[in-house]
Design a protein around this motif. Sequence first.
Motif: not given
Length: 484
Positions: A311-312, A317-319, A340-341, A411-413
Amino acid sequence: MAKLEEYSTTRKSIIMATLCFVYTLWGIIYSLPVPFFPREAVASGLTLAEIGIIFTMYPVALFVFSPVCSMLRINFHVIIFLTNSRIITTNSMDKICYQSTLIQTLLTVTADRVKIYDVGRTLKFMHNRMHFLVMALIIRFVQGIGAAIQGIAVESAIIVLYRDRIASAKGLMESFGGLGYAIGPIIGAGFYALGGYSLPFFVVGSTIVVLGPVAAFVVPMILDKQATPWKSMLKLIKNFYIFILCFGVFVQESSLTFVETNYSIHLVSFHLKVVKAAALMLILAVCYATMGIIIGLVSDRLGYRKFLGAGYFIAVIGLEFMGSFPYFHVRPKLWHFLLGMSAFGISTGGVMIPTTAEMVRYARENNVGDDLSVYTCVTGLFKMAQSLGMICGPAVGSTLTSLPQLKFPWTSTIFGVVTFFQFLIFAAFVLYETFCAKKSDSNDGKGNYSQISATDEEDDGNKEFKSVVANESEDENIDNKSEK
């Protein structure tokens, strides 16, 4: 502590169905005013910053009162709530599900009084903006208190009833809670269009008033007079692995609330309308609700740590996909965000669902305890970490997104980097415990309490046998000395 054999499978199914419905309404209450309250608040003279503070009051109350309620649940059997000029009492914290839901209901049903008053049969907006602001803050804060009480009571009861299937039960409940959170804005917007500001609160509030007595009748009374919640809380706080798991919940919830509050601004660059942008958020909710049930069922069999680590990593990867890899100077595309979402929704299920079960398992196997006080303290720490993420995610995310140098992609990164740091800490601890620590853990978090209990009983029997042998040898020595 209540014995598990007192509750049949049919009784457990009825309890689970009732609590799942309660969780659905709980999610609806939280997100119900999202589509129309900011508009009405602005019309009443409030600024966007003040509106943000109002919404923040809910997780602030949840953060403050979750650990408190987890420790007071064992010792206090009479709770008094003064709400809407009425006193609500209960003789047991296990029946508090009804009262904590009702406290939110009474505030929700009367929430229109914060904004409007009656003048000649016509509802008018409140002219004093300061009165509106203060009352809105109080109502949202008290709703958070009710949510904290309800969460502790419900989840600790679920852990007791489903000790060997904690992740499965939590996955099912979280799926219904996520469903309520997803459909809450739709219900709120629909009733708001039909009957104005007060209709959504009256409809949902009346439903919960009807459900309250049913929940109070169905939920069993679970008590443990020998439990020591203060000692259990201190032991859990001092444990480094428990801290890692709580930090993981905090990071995941921070990332989730950051995306929820800032994704619509990012989608403006793709020329999407508000309705389509809101519909895209359902992708995350559907992935979380669907995978939550699956992960709960499978993790109870295969082990919780595998899904936590996955999950982590999937969250990272998603972010990064939602940010479109700005360090590679890639042009943002809509399919990046959608992929990503979806990945982040799956990762949220992988992190949130097994965490509680893993904390209970680790506490049981490391002599922290295996009683009701441990269950309530574990739930309190989980809720505290989750609510802290609900506070920091929008605050930090919105601040960074507003900077021209960063915006949403960077910011997502940054949130992805923090999540990757959490993944490294978790992996390092698991590897150290597996290969370096002098401890065999072949179970790997499967939650098989029957085997653990049997082992403990054998150990206790060996200790008693050794003590008896030692006493007999001492008696023989004394007899020999007396004969001499």
